[in-house]
Design a protein around this motif. Structure first.
Motif, PDB file in Angstrom:
ATOM      1  N   LEU A 156      36.145  46.016  30.433  1.00  0.00           N
ATOM      2  CA  LEU A 156      36.339  44.636  30.856  1.00  0.00           C
ATOM      3  C   LEU A 156      36.983  43.818  29.734  1.00  0.00           C
ATOM      4  CD1 LEU A 156      35.833  42.449  33.026  1.00  0.00           C
ATOM      5  CD2 LEU A 156      33.587  42.071  31.966  1.00  0.00           C
ATOM      6  N   LYS A 157      36.550  44.040  28.529  1.00  0.00           N
ATOM      7  CA  LYS A 157      37.059  43.295  27.375  1.00  0.00           C
ATOM      8  C   LYS A 157      38.540  43.550  27.137  1.00  0.00           C
ATOM      9  CE  LYS A 157      35.760  42.256  22.592  1.00  0.00           C
ATOM     10  NZ  LYS A 157      34.793  42.579  21.501  1.00  0.00           N
ATOM     11  N   GLN A 158      38.998  44.751  27.439  1.00  0.00           N
ATOM     12  CA  GLN A 158      40.392  45.114  27.191  1.00  0.00           C
ATOM     13  C   GLN A 158      41.332  44.668  28.317  1.00  0.00           C
ATOM     14  OE1 GLN A 158      40.228  49.342  26.612  1.00  0.00           O
ATOM     15  NE2 GLN A 158      39.020  49.194  24.726  1.00  0.00           N
ATOM     16  N   ALA A 159      40.788  44.364  29.488  1.00  0.00           N
ATOM     17  CA  ALA A 159      41.614  44.024  30.654  1.00  0.00           C
ATOM     18  C   ALA A 159      42.184  42.608  30.545  1.00  0.00           C
ATOM     19  CB  ALA A 159      40.796  44.170  31.929  1.00  0.00           C
ATOM     20  N   ARG A 160      43.295  42.393  31.247  1.00  0.00           N
ATOM     21  CA  ARG A 160      43.940  41.079  31.293  1.00  0.00           C
ATOM     22  C   ARG A 160      44.482  40.837  32.702  1.00  0.00           C
ATOM     23  NH1 ARG A 160      42.021  41.436  26.963  1.00  0.00           N
ATOM     24  NH2 ARG A 160      42.692  40.564  24.951  1.00  0.00           N
ATOM     25  N   GLY A 161      44.639  39.572  33.055  1.00  0.00           N
ATOM     26  CA  GLY A 161      45.262  39.198  34.318  1.00  0.00           C
ATOM     27  C   GLY A 161      44.509  39.685  35.542  1.00  0.00           C
ATOM     28  N   ALA A 162      45.279  40.187  36.531  1.00  0.00           N
ATOM     29  CA  ALA A 162      44.693  40.619  37.795  1.00  0.00           C
ATOM     30  C   ALA A 162      43.710  41.764  37.599  1.00  0.00           C
ATOM     31  CB  ALA A 162      45.788  41.034  38.771  1.00  0.00           C
ATOM     32  N   GLU A 163      44.004  42.645  36.624  1.00  0.00           N
ATOM     33  CA  GLU A 163      43.075  43.746  36.362  1.00  0.00           C
ATOM     34  C   GLU A 163      41.734  43.218  35.881  1.00  0.00           C
ATOM     35  OE1 GLU A 163      42.572  47.709  33.477  1.00  0.00           O
ATOM     36  OE2 GLU A 163      44.242  46.306  33.168  1.00  0.00           O
ATOM     37  N   PHE A 164      41.764  42.218  35.021  1.00  0.00           N
ATOM     38  CA  PHE A 164      40.519  41.609  34.545  1.00  0.00           C
ATOM     39  C   PHE A 164      39.760  40.971  35.703  1.00  0.00           C
ATOM     40  CE2 PHE A 164      38.054  37.928  33.206  1.00  0.00           C
ATOM     41  CZ  PHE A 164      37.252  38.470  32.216  1.00  0.00           C
ATOM     42  N   ASP A 165      40.481  40.245  36.553  1.00  0.00           N
ATOM     43  CA  ASP A 165      39.841  39.559  37.678  1.00  0.00           C
ATOM     44  C   ASP A 165      39.081  40.551  38.558  1.00  0.00           C
ATOM     45  OD1 ASP A 165      41.116  37.374  36.631  1.00  0.00           O
ATOM     46  OD2 ASP A 165      42.540  37.133  38.287  1.00  0.00           O
ATOM     47  N   ARG A 166      39.736  41.665  38.886  1.00  0.00           N
ATOM     48  CA  ARG A 166      39.104  42.662  39.752  1.00  0.00           C
ATOM     49  C   ARG A 166      37.885  43.292  39.079  1.00  0.00           C
ATOM     50  NH1 ARG A 166      44.629  43.739  40.892  1.00  0.00           N
ATOM     51  NH2 ARG A 166      45.171  43.286  43.072  1.00  0.00           N
ATOM     52  N   LEU A 167      38.050  43.635  37.809  1.00  0.00           N
ATOM     53  CA  LEU A 167      36.922  44.243  37.095  1.00  0.00           C
ATOM     54  C   LEU A 167      35.765  43.268  36.949  1.00  0.00           C
ATOM     55  CD1 LEU A 167      38.559  46.319  34.209  1.00  0.00           C
ATOM     56  CD2 LEU A 167      37.261  47.186  36.174  1.00  0.00           C
ATOM     57  N   PHE A 168      36.080  42.022  36.604  1.00  0.00           N
ATOM     58  CA  PHE A 168      35.026  41.019  36.429  1.00  0.00           C
ATOM     59  C   PHE A 168      34.234  40.847  37.718  1.00  0.00           C
ATOM     60  CE2 PHE A 168      33.253  36.768  36.627  1.00  0.00           C
ATOM     61  CZ  PHE A 168      32.657  36.622  35.390  1.00  0.00           C
ATOM     62  N   LEU A 169      34.939  40.674  38.824  1.00  0.00           N
ATOM     63  CA  LEU A 169      34.258  40.467  40.104  1.00  0.00           C
ATOM     64  C   LEU A 169      33.466  41.711  40.509  1.00  0.00           C
ATOM     65  CD1 LEU A 169      37.087  38.585  42.032  1.00  0.00           C
ATOM     66  CD2 LEU A 169      34.924  37.608  41.236  1.00  0.00           C
ATOM     67  N   THR A 170      34.066  42.878  40.351  1.00  0.00           N
ATOM     68  CA  THR A 170      33.379  44.117  40.721  1.00  0.00           C
ATOM     69  C   THR A 170      32.125  44.324  39.891  1.00  0.00           C
ATOM     70  OG1 THR A 170      35.470  45.158  41.384  1.00  0.00           O
ATOM     71  CG2 THR A 170      33.612  46.623  40.906  1.00  0.00           C
ATOM     72  N   PHE A 171      32.246  44.148  38.572  1.00  0.00           N
ATOM     73  CA  PHE A 171      31.106  44.346  37.694  1.00  0.00           C
ATOM     74  C   PHE A 171      30.044  43.270  37.897  1.00  0.00           C
ATOM     75  CE2 PHE A 171      33.785  46.734  34.276  1.00  0.00           C
ATOM     76  CZ  PHE A 171      33.669  47.904  35.016  1.00  0.00           C
ATOM     77  N   MET A 172      30.479  42.024  38.120  1.00  0.00           N
ATOM     78  CA  MET A 172      29.489  40.950  38.285  1.00  0.00           C
ATOM     79  C   MET A 172      28.767  41.072  39.627  1.00  0.00           C
ATOM     80  SD  MET A 172      28.089  38.502  36.565  1.00  0.00           S
ATOM     81  CE  MET A 172      29.185  37.774  35.340  1.00  0.00           C
ATOM     82  N   ILE A 173      29.449  41.552  40.654  1.00  0.00           N
ATOM     83  CA  ILE A 173      28.771  41.801  41.932  1.00  0.00           C
ATOM     84  C   ILE A 173      27.665  42.835  41.722  1.00  0.00           C
ATOM     85  CG2 ILE A 173      29.016  42.871  44.222  1.00  0.00           C
ATOM     86  CD1 ILE A 173      31.818  41.556  44.351  1.00  0.00           C
ATOM     87  N   GLY A 174      28.002  43.937  41.045  1.00  0.00           N
ATOM     88  CA  GLY A 174      26.990  44.955  40.760  1.00  0.00           C
ATOM     89  C   GLY A 174      25.868  44.415  39.891  1.00  0.00           C
ATOM     90  N   HIS A 175      26.213  43.550  38.955  1.00  0.00           N
ATOM     91  CA  HIS A 175      25.227  42.933  38.066  1.00  0.00           C
ATOM     92  C   HIS A 175      24.251  42.083  38.874  1.00  0.00           C
ATOM     93  CE1 HIS A 175      23.810  40.685  34.470  1.00  0.00           C
ATOM     94  NE2 HIS A 175      24.239  41.737  33.802  1.00  0.00           N
ATOM     95  N   HIS A 176      24.793  41.255  39.765  1.00  0.00           N
ATOM     96  CA  HIS A 176      23.950  40.422  40.624  1.00  0.00           C
ATOM     97  C   HIS A 176      23.090  41.267  41.561  1.00  0.00           C
ATOM     98  CE1 HIS A 176      25.786  36.927  39.033  1.00  0.00           C
ATOM     99  NE2 HIS A 176      25.795  36.177  40.128  1.00  0.00           N
ATOM    100  N   GLN A 177      23.671  42.316  42.115  1.00  0.00           N
ATOM    101  CA  GLN A 177      22.893  43.195  43.005  1.00  0.00           C
ATOM    102  C   GLN A 177      21.731  43.830  42.239  1.00  0.00           C
ATOM    103  OE1 GLN A 177      26.155  45.655  44.362  1.00  0.00           O
ATOM    104  NE2 GLN A 177      26.354  44.524  46.294  1.00  0.00           N
ATOM    105  N   GLY A 178      21.963  44.117  40.970  1.00  0.00           N
ATOM    106  CA  GLY A 178      20.881  44.627  40.129  1.00  0.00           C
ATOM    107  C   GLY A 178      19.754  43.621  39.988  1.00  0.00           C
ATOM    108  N   ALA A 179      20.100  42.334  39.881  1.00  0.00           N
ATOM    109  CA  ALA A 179      19.070  41.290  39.791  1.00  0.00           C
ATOM    110  C   ALA A 179      18.245  41.247  41.074  1.00  0.00           C
ATOM    111  CB  ALA A 179      19.712  39.931  39.530  1.00  0.00           C
ATOM    112  N   LEU A 180      18.898  41.428  42.221  1.00  0.00           N
ATOM    113  CA  LEU A 180      18.162  41.451  43.492  1.00  0.00           C
ATOM    114  C   LEU A 180      17.210  42.647  43.542  1.00  0.00           C
ATOM    115  CD1 LEU A 180      20.891  40.464  46.131  1.00  0.00           C
ATOM    116  CD2 LEU A 180      19.507  38.998  44.636  1.00  0.00           C
ATOM    117  N   THR A 181      17.647  43.764  42.989  1.00  0.00           N
ATOM    118  CA  THR A 181      16.783  44.939  42.915  1.00  0.00           C
ATOM    119  C   THR A 181      15.564  44.651  42.049  1.00  0.00           C
ATOM    120  OG1 THR A 181      18.630  46.478  43.209  1.00  0.00           O
ATOM    121  CG2 THR A 181      16.649  47.347  42.150  1.00  0.00           C
TER     122      THR A 181
END
Length: 223
Positions: A156-181
């Motif tokens: 995530l740290k190395q990504a930029r632009g659209a690649e960063f956006d996709r990774l951020f959203l994908t990882f944060m969705i999983g992160h939030h789902q972990g909180a629900l767990t």
């Protein structure tokens, strides 16, 4: 998730708050004036679970619930979980020009920073140590559900632009789902009986569920 035994809501006329986290709600009904209104006692269930009606006998056995080991473990695990979310939002500046993602990250940063303060205060008020390898930072020796590995965070740290956006959203969705767990595990292990821990867990469940839907929508628009 097993239903929890927490806030009790009574029904009669007006609203009265009493001690020990018990709320008494009163309202008028169609009974004749010379008859007292009927009482209906409902015990809410855990998030997503139905409540149940309590009999008068059940009510006499209700005592103010205290916090349990499951509550402490939940709070101690959620602090580094939130801390990693703040590390993720800190990467947004300079890596994206997406205003919607920038605003989302800012909301997550503000809300989870405030929640970390609340959780640290919860531990302090109950005499639970707030220092050590398990509390207060993302360097947890055991990753909580949904937390990024070192390799994922580096990606995530190395990504930029659209690649960063996709990774951020994908990882944060999983992160939030972990909180629900983690919320599910809290109730499944007998926690969430104490009003304060129950309220916090419900807020995490509701807020992060909404944010998951928002992020999924953003990700879908990106194609």
């Amino acid at each position: 998730m097993a239903p929890s035994r927490r806030l009790i809501i009574f029904a009669v006329i007006g609203t009265v708050a009493v001690g020990s986290g018990v709320s008494v709600a009163l309202w008028a009904n169609s009974d004749p004036p010379d008859r007292p209104p009927a009482a209906h006692v409902v015990q809410p269930g855990a998030p997503g679970q139905p409540g149940r009606s309590l009999s008068g006998n059940d009510l006499t056995q209700v005592s103010p619930p205290g916090f349990a080991a499951a509550d402490t473990l939940f709070i101690e695990g959620m602090i580094p979980h939130h801390a990693q979310a703040l590390e993720m939002t800190a990467l947004v500046q300079g890596r994206t020009d997406n205003p919607d993602l920038t605003m989302l990250a800012k909301r997550i940063d503000v809300s989870q920073r405030e929640e970390i303060t609340r959780m640290q205060r919860w531990l302090d008020e109950r005499g639970v140590p707030t220092t050590g390898p398990h509390v207060g930072h993302a360097g947890h020796d055991k990753l909580m559900p949904g937390m990024l590995t070192d390799e994922q965070f580096a990606q995530l740290k190395q990504a930029r632009g659209a690649e960063f956006d996709r990774l951020f959203l994908t990882f944060m969705i999983g992160h939030h789902q972990g909180a629900l767990t983690m919320v599910e595990e809290l109730y499944a292990t007998g926690g969430g009986l104490e009003p304060a821990s129950d309220q916090f867990a419900r807020e995490v469940n509701a807020d992060q569920s909404i944010e998951i839907q928002r992020m999924q929508g953003m990700l879908a628009k990106m194609g």
